[in-house]
Design a protein around this motif. Sequence first.
Motif, PDB file in Angstrom:
ATOM      1  N   UNK A 114      36.277  42.854  45.988  1.00 34.39           N
ATOM      2  CA  UNK A 114      36.314  41.872  44.889  1.00 34.39           C
ATOM      3  C   UNK A 114      37.626  42.086  44.168  1.00 34.39           C
ATOM      4  N   UNK A 115      38.576  41.251  44.483  1.00 38.30           N
ATOM      5  CA  UNK A 115      39.901  41.678  43.751  1.00 38.30           C
ATOM      6  C   UNK A 115      40.534  40.912  42.777  1.00 38.30           C
ATOM      7  N   UNK A 116      40.939  41.421  41.742  1.00 36.08           N
ATOM      8  CA  UNK A 116      41.579  40.633  40.530  1.00 36.08           C
ATOM      9  C   UNK A 116      42.974  40.604  40.622  1.00 36.08           C
ATOM     10  N   UNK A 117      43.523  39.230  40.730  1.00 35.00           N
ATOM     11  CA  UNK A 117      44.936  39.300  40.554  1.00 35.00           C
ATOM     12  C   UNK A 117      45.294  37.843  39.542  1.00 35.00           C
ATOM     13  N   UNK A 118      46.394  38.206  38.872  1.00 34.62           N
ATOM     14  CA  UNK A 118      46.763  37.515  37.626  1.00 34.62           C
ATOM     15  C   UNK A 118      45.492  36.830  36.885  1.00 34.62           C
TER      16      UNK A 118
END
Length: 151
Positions: A114-118
């Motif tokens: 589960x990746x957080x980007x911007x």
Amino acid sequence: DEGLSRFDGYSFKNYTQEQGLPHRSIIDFLETRDGDYLVATGGGLAVFNPSGKAFRWNVVDGKLENTSDELPMFKTYLTPDSNNDSKISKSILTLSTDSNDTVYAGTIHRLFKFIKTNGDWRFEKIQFDDWESKPRVFNFLFRDSKKNMWI
């Protein structure tokens, strides 16, 4: 099975579908190194913003009744495997981080990053050939004191 509750040492504050939880069953909870609260529910993975606006979760339509541009208290994410007809496929069973603080989410069928980007989140499927040959249930993830990930 009645939502998320915060205890401050004196009293409880409860958060339910009235505040935007996608499901009343809380299965796991994780705070990231950056201070994000992730709530694994029977209806998806919710990112909890305690200072956000409470919008009711419409159980019938399966969506947030967001009536303004204010940031919601709960923002829900579904895995790519989820389909609107299967409640089981929406369930997030377990959350953990690895030694690099990457967030992992286990479901009835798969393991995801589960990746957080911007400022926004997305799921990325973890693929291992052995896992494709027979069904798996990822119901427990744990990082030990040596920073090993246990599945």
